[in-house]
Write a protein that holds these residues in place. Structure first.
Motif, PDB file in Angstrom:
ATOM      1  N   ALA A  46      -8.186   6.597  -7.530  1.00  0.00           N
ATOM      2  CA  ALA A  46      -8.027   5.362  -6.770  1.00  0.00           C
ATOM      3  C   ALA A  46      -6.560   5.103  -6.439  1.00  0.00           C
ATOM      4  O   ALA A  46      -6.232   4.663  -5.332  1.00  0.00           O
ATOM      5  N   LEU A  49      -5.483   7.415  -3.531  1.00  0.00           N
ATOM      6  CA  LEU A  49      -6.015   6.920  -2.256  1.00  0.00           C
ATOM      7  C   LEU A  49      -5.242   5.701  -1.795  1.00  0.00           C
ATOM      8  O   LEU A  49      -4.913   5.566  -0.608  1.00  0.00           O
ATOM      9  N   GLY A  50      -4.953   4.792  -2.719  1.00  0.00           N
ATOM     10  CA  GLY A  50      -4.202   3.596  -2.363  1.00  0.00           C
ATOM     11  C   GLY A  50      -2.831   3.918  -1.796  1.00  0.00           C
ATOM     12  O   GLY A  50      -2.348   3.238  -0.886  1.00  0.00           O
ATOM     13  N   LEU A  53      -3.500   5.974   1.942  1.00  0.00           N
ATOM     14  CA  LEU A  53      -4.114   5.289   3.074  1.00  0.00           C
ATOM     15  C   LEU A  53      -3.110   4.337   3.727  1.00  0.00           C
ATOM     16  O   LEU A  53      -2.252   3.769   3.049  1.00  0.00           O
ATOM     17  N   LEU A  96      -7.061  -0.243  -4.246  1.00  0.00           N
ATOM     18  CA  LEU A  96      -7.707  -0.151  -2.936  1.00  0.00           C
ATOM     19  C   LEU A  96      -8.049  -1.505  -2.326  1.00  0.00           C
ATOM     20  O   LEU A  96      -8.273  -1.593  -1.116  1.00  0.00           O
ATOM     21  N   LEU A 340     -14.799   2.664  -2.549  1.00  0.00           N
ATOM     22  CA  LEU A 340     -14.165   3.913  -2.993  1.00  0.00           C
ATOM     23  C   LEU A 340     -14.632   5.079  -2.122  1.00  0.00           C
ATOM     24  O   LEU A 340     -13.818   5.879  -1.642  1.00  0.00           O
ATOM     25  N   ALA A 343     -13.217   4.747   1.355  1.00  0.00           N
ATOM     26  CA  ALA A 343     -11.801   5.133   1.401  1.00  0.00           C
ATOM     27  C   ALA A 343     -11.657   6.644   1.535  1.00  0.00           C
ATOM     28  O   ALA A 343     -10.832   7.144   2.309  1.00  0.00           O
ATOM     29  N   ARG A 347     -10.011   8.521   4.770  1.00  0.00           N
ATOM     30  CA  ARG A 347      -8.954   9.514   4.569  1.00  0.00           C
ATOM     31  C   ARG A 347      -9.309  10.821   5.246  1.00  0.00           C
ATOM     32  O   ARG A 347      -8.475  11.441   5.946  1.00  0.00           O
TER      33      ARG A 347
END
Length: 353
Positions: A46, A49-50, A53, A96, A340, A343, A347
């Motif tokens: 997570a 990804l945060g 993005l 996120l 999640l 996301a 991506r």
């Protein structure tokens, strides 16, 4: 059922007995209620990804007061009332979750002081999607004996400014995002004349203060969500464009799929994306609630909707515009887990561009 992807690792087992023991501290309160509600430990997945993005992507859930999110959003067990009062600060630390939907405003106006209390709990980059009171968007109301009656505040710009826009903007300031006018089913008296509704909507939106005017922050935008597919006409999208408002793609059993709604609004200009992933196809709200509660896992995934939203979000972000996606627990079973997977899909879509 697909194997679940854990959003966060489970809390350490060593700490669990103390939380469940029921022992009390000096105050006499159970120990699990003495400390503030904190965020669950973020997984590396997570957090990555945060970081990767775009900052203009605002993912969030429809409200935040769900005890079933223990171990995914919350670090401990808590009641709905506890989370409603003090869970937002922990929610906003999720790597996120950069947005949240405020739904309570649909049922009754909220004062500026309450919005300010929300704003104080979140970081500067956070954005709120706030629903307008239903008195502005309901064509009729129900009397005490259940009969429909006319609503004098339907599309009343003065009422909307005084009881919704002004307190929202005053309290949230720059943390205000989309201000959403969600129209419940309006009935045949409205849907049989879509052109008239489009004109009334345009006149209403045009009477509202624009971004940067009369205390409205620059980043605020007005958005419209419908529950009547008959109203999705070229006249509607032309009216929204002329009023500088956005159509909110609503994932709901009453509406066409996301891709079809997006196709209908194509050709009416680019701008921010607003999506509310409300409900799984084939269910009413109460059916989905009964099937998915306590909202701690994905029960029925909807990969087609996920991919449609991901493609739209990627295209919007690539064009330099912000994208807001608010997910409900009733979409797949658990809104944080839905986001999640979304996301990841966004991506992937961005990499493909």
């Amino acid at each position: 059922m697909a194997k679940q992807l854990p959003l966060f690792p489970a809390p350490e087992a060593a700490s669990e007995p103390a939380r469940q023991s029921g022992k009390t501290g000096k105050s006499g309160e159970p120990r699990q209620h003495q400390a503030a509600i904190g965020p669950a430990p973020a997984s590396r997945e997570a957090e990555e990804l945060g970081r990767r993005l775009p900052r203009e992507l605002y993912l969030g859930t429809s409200s935040w007061h769900f005890p079933g999110w223990k171990g995914t959003v919350w670090d401990r067990a808590a009641t709905e009332s506890e989370l409603a009062r003090s869970g937002l600060a922990a929610y906003a630390q999720h790597p996120l979750l950069r947005s949240v939907g405020v739904d309570r405003t649909f049922y009754a106006p909220v004062p500026a002081s309450q919005f300010a209390a929300y704003a104080q709990q979140v970081p500067a980059h956070f954005r709120f999607l706030v629903k307008a009171p239903h008195l502005v968007t309901s064509a009729f109301l129900r009397t005490e004996d259940g009969k429909p009656a006319g609503n004098r505040h339907f599309l009343d710009a003065a009422y909307a400014i005084e009881h919704f826009i002004r307190p929202c903007c005053e309290g949230l300031g720059a943390k205000a995002g989309p201000l959403l006018f969600q129209f419940s089913p309006l009935g045949r008296a409205v849907t049989r004349d879509p052109g008239r509704f489009a004109q009334r909507l345009h006149d209403f939106l045009a009477a509202l203060p624009g971004a940067g005017m009369d205390g409205v922050p620059q980043n605020v935008l007005y958005a419209v969500e419908l529950r009547d597919p008959e109203l999705l006409t070229r006249a509607l999208f032309a009216a929204l464009k002329a009023a500088k408002a956005r159509y909110c793609l609503g994932v709901h059993a009453r509406m066409p799929p996301v891709a079809a709604q997006a196709a209908a609004m194509a050709g009416f200009g680019h701008g921010p994306l607003v999506v509310r992933w409300n409900l799984h196809a084939g269910y009413g709200y109460e059916q989905a609630k009964a099937r998915y509660a306590p909202f701690d896992r994905l029960v029925e995934e909807d990969p087609a909707t996920r991919e449609s939203i991901a493609r739209l979000a990627a295209a919007t972000l690539a064009a330099g515009q912000p994208a807001f996606v608010i997910a409900n627990n009733k979409a797949e079973g658990s809104a944080p887990l839905t986001l999640l997977k979304l996301a990841h899909a966004i991506r992937g879509a961005l990499r493909m561009r």
